[in-house]
Enzyme design. Structure first.
Site, PDB file in Angstrom:
ATOM      1  N   HIS A 160       2.376  13.391   0.276  1.00 15.62           N
ATOM      2  CA  HIS A 160       2.922  12.266   1.017  1.00 15.62           C
ATOM      3  C   HIS A 160       4.017  12.721   1.976  1.00 15.62           C
ATOM      4  O   HIS A 160       4.140  12.211   3.085  1.00 15.62           O
ATOM      5  CB  HIS A 160       3.513  11.291  -0.007  1.00 15.62           C
ATOM      6  CG  HIS A 160       3.764   9.942   0.552  1.00 15.62           C
ATOM      7  ND1 HIS A 160       2.746   9.063   0.841  1.00 15.62           N
ATOM      8  CD2 HIS A 160       4.904   9.312   0.895  1.00 15.62           C
ATOM      9  CE1 HIS A 160       3.263   7.954   1.326  1.00 15.62           C
ATOM     10  NE2 HIS A 160       4.562   8.083   1.368  1.00 15.62           N
ATOM     11  N   ASP A 196      -9.023 -12.548   5.208  1.00  9.66           N
ATOM     12  CA  ASP A 196      -7.810 -13.123   4.626  1.00  9.66           C
ATOM     13  C   ASP A 196      -7.416 -12.229   3.451  1.00  9.66           C
ATOM     14  O   ASP A 196      -7.845 -12.436   2.317  1.00  9.66           O
ATOM     15  CB  ASP A 196      -8.115 -14.561   4.163  1.00  9.66           C
ATOM     16  CG  ASP A 196      -6.902 -15.233   3.538  1.00  9.66           C
ATOM     17  OD1 ASP A 196      -5.903 -14.537   3.258  1.00  9.66           O
ATOM     18  OD2 ASP A 196      -6.966 -16.456   3.334  1.00  9.66           O
ATOM     19  N   LYS A 204      -1.763  -1.795  -7.188  1.00  8.79           N
ATOM     20  CA  LYS A 204      -1.338  -1.694  -5.776  1.00  8.79           C
ATOM     21  C   LYS A 204      -2.056  -0.527  -5.117  1.00  8.79           C
ATOM     22  O   LYS A 204      -2.491  -0.593  -3.968  1.00  8.79           O
ATOM     23  CB  LYS A 204       0.184  -1.525  -5.716  1.00  8.79           C
ATOM     24  CG  LYS A 204       0.788  -1.616  -4.316  1.00  8.79           C
ATOM     25  CD  LYS A 204       0.863  -0.298  -3.581  1.00  8.79           C
ATOM     26  CE  LYS A 204       1.544  -0.454  -2.235  1.00  8.79           C
ATOM     27  NZ  LYS A 204       1.543   0.782  -1.444  1.00  8.79           N
TER      28      LYS A 204
HETATM   29  C1  MEV Z   1       1.467   4.147  -3.270  1.00  8.09           C
HETATM   30  O1  MEV Z   1       1.255   3.368  -2.129  1.00  8.09           O
HETATM   31  C2  MEV Z   1       0.410   3.880  -4.319  1.00  8.09           C
HETATM   32  C3  MEV Z   1       0.616   4.552  -5.675  1.00  8.09           C
HETATM   33  O2  MEV Z   1       1.914   4.226  -6.176  1.00  8.09           O
HETATM   34  C4  MEV Z   1      -0.459   4.038  -6.594  1.00  8.09           C
HETATM   35  C5  MEV Z   1      -0.297   4.453  -8.044  1.00  8.09           C
HETATM   36  O3  MEV Z   1       0.847   4.681  -8.476  1.00  8.09           O
HETATM   37  O4  MEV Z   1      -1.336   4.509  -8.725  1.00  8.09           O
HETATM   38  C6  MEV Z   1       0.567   6.055  -5.561  1.00  8.09           C
END
Ligand code: MEV
Length: 432
Positions: free
Chosen positions: A383, A285, A269
């Protein structure tokens, strides 16, 4: 080597208008393209949107950021990213700076081969059907290619036919025919689907079976893009940690993703955090790329990390990311959405493969940023500052109040709407 420099010092400290000017200076974009990238004021008109999808009532905006510092195959790139999540653009830019010290990203890609599938059921004699299909390959390809003369004229189109057999399925034996299509600079979904539909009646005659599904496969495992980055210990070193210790931590982070599907999903992700925003900004897409990426991550039968990390003989950390990237620069939203066109112009891409290579470099950059943060201070520290600004805005703070409230909440380690509202009330009294 290009002469453009994507290493724009203090870019993040500029106002959006100043950043836009820096972007224009980087690439000599025309004023009309700059206006489109600025967004708002109906860049995508409701009228145009109404022709793109059904039941349109309006349009939807996202922040458009620019990832800086990227050097890809020796060429500097500014990368447009449309995304709602804080930290992604900053993380990718920071990682690109680290990778730059090791020569930037080296990328490559395969041809744009995609697969169209035709499902055949109730085939009376599978061996005879297979022989009939393979001995009529030329006719099948000609029927397919009659659907997309433009692609064929440019040197692409259907070029191979394969037969797969599943002896048992929930509804009995299935014969699946693959059309292998070179999509060149198109994503190719429309061309492939038309081809699959066109060859189905011929395949029914050849196999004496019945055709059901006729559709492309999003597991585009013959349309891969690859990026490699070398991170030196010097680049990775932090005031509180040696570069070697950071590398150690990042290798442990990779090991976790390599063996555990729960971790690999989040790790991947994080890779797609870098890719989806480029796909969105360039009108692609992105669901197709997401589907292909996750299926590819499970190709061994066990879901694992899309990227691979190791230490080289010089003690550098090397990251490699290879994955399917079905993108196009002709047709679809790329041609209809004015901002997508301006984003492609800014990227300076002239082929779908170049765009795929930029995407995979952005994905590797996001992976670097996440792994480095996770293996050191954790991701919340960086973050939270950005998250706090969003919370401040959500309670109505504007202008400099956003930063003042966010900074105070981070100091207090209480990032909550109720506290933001309280601070907004207090600070509004001070400032009026
Ligand atoms: C957050 O959007 C993405 C992370 O969780 C990716 C990862 O854990 O490697 C920080």
């Amino acid at each position: 080597m290009g002469t453009k420099n994507s290493r724009i010092a203090g870019f993040y400290q500029l106002t959006p208008e100043q950043r836009l000017q820096a972007v224009q200076a980087f690439d000599g974009l025309h004023q009309a393209e700059v206006e489109v990238l600025r967004g708002g004021r109906g860049v995508l008109s409701v009228e145009r949107a109404d022709k793109m999808i059904e039941n349109v009532i309006g349009t939807f905006e996202l922040p458009l950021g620019i990832a800086t510092n990227f050097q890809i195959n020796g060429e500097d790139k500014l990368i447009p990213m449309a995304v709602e999540e804080p930290s992604i653009v900053a993380g990718a830019s920071f990682a690109a700076k680290l990778a730059r010290a090791g020569g930037g990203f080296r990328t490559s890609s395969t041809r744009s081969l995609m697969i169209g599938q035709v499902q055949l059921v109730n085939v009376p004699d599978v061996d005879a059907a297979r022989t009939a299909i393979l001995s009529h390959k030329a006719e099948i390809l000609a029927t397919a290619n009659a659907q997309s003369t433009a692609l064929v004229k440019l040197g692409g189109g259907a070029e191979d036919v394969e037969v797969h057999f599943f002896p048992s399925s929930p509804t009995g034996p299935l014969l699946i025919v693959h059309l292998v299509v070179d999509c060149l600079d198109a994503m190719g979904a429309n061309a492939i689907n038309s081809m699959a539909e066109a060859v189905a009646p011929l395949l029914e005659r050849l196999t004496r079976g019945r055709a059901y599904l006729r559709i492309l496969s999003n597991l585009s495992d013959r349309r891969l893009a690859k990026a490699v980055a070398v991170l030196t210990p010097e680049a990775l070193a932090r005031p509180d940690m040696s570069g070697e210790a950071v590398i150690e931590g990042m290798l442990h982070a990779y090991a976790f993703a390599a063996v555990d599907p729960y971790r690999a999903t989040t790790h991947n992700k994080g890779i797609l955090n870098g890719i989806d925003p480029v796909l969105i900004a360039t009108g692609q897409d992105w669901r197709a790329v997401e589907a292909g990426a996750h299926a590819y991550a499970a190709r061994s039968g066990r879901y694992t990390s899309l990227s691979r990390w190791y230490r080289d003989e010089q003690g550098n950390l090397v990251g490699e990311l290879e994955m399917p990237l079905a993108v196009g620069i002709v047709g679809g939203a790329t041609k209809v959405h004015p901002a997508a066109q301006a984003a492609l112009k800014l990227l300076g891409v002239t082929s779908a493969r170049q765009l795929a290579e930029i995407c995979v470099a952005a994905g590797l950059a996001s992976n670097i940023a996440a792994m480095r943060a996770l293996a050191t201070e954790g991701i919340q520290q960086g973050h939270m500052a950005l998250h706090a600004r969003q919370i401040a805005m959500s309670v109505g703070a504007t202008g400099q109040l956003v930063d003042l409230i966010a900074e105070q909440m981070v100091r207090e380690r209480t990032i909550k709407p109720a506290r933001a509202a309280e601070l907004l009330r207090e600070l509004t009294n001070v400032f009026v």
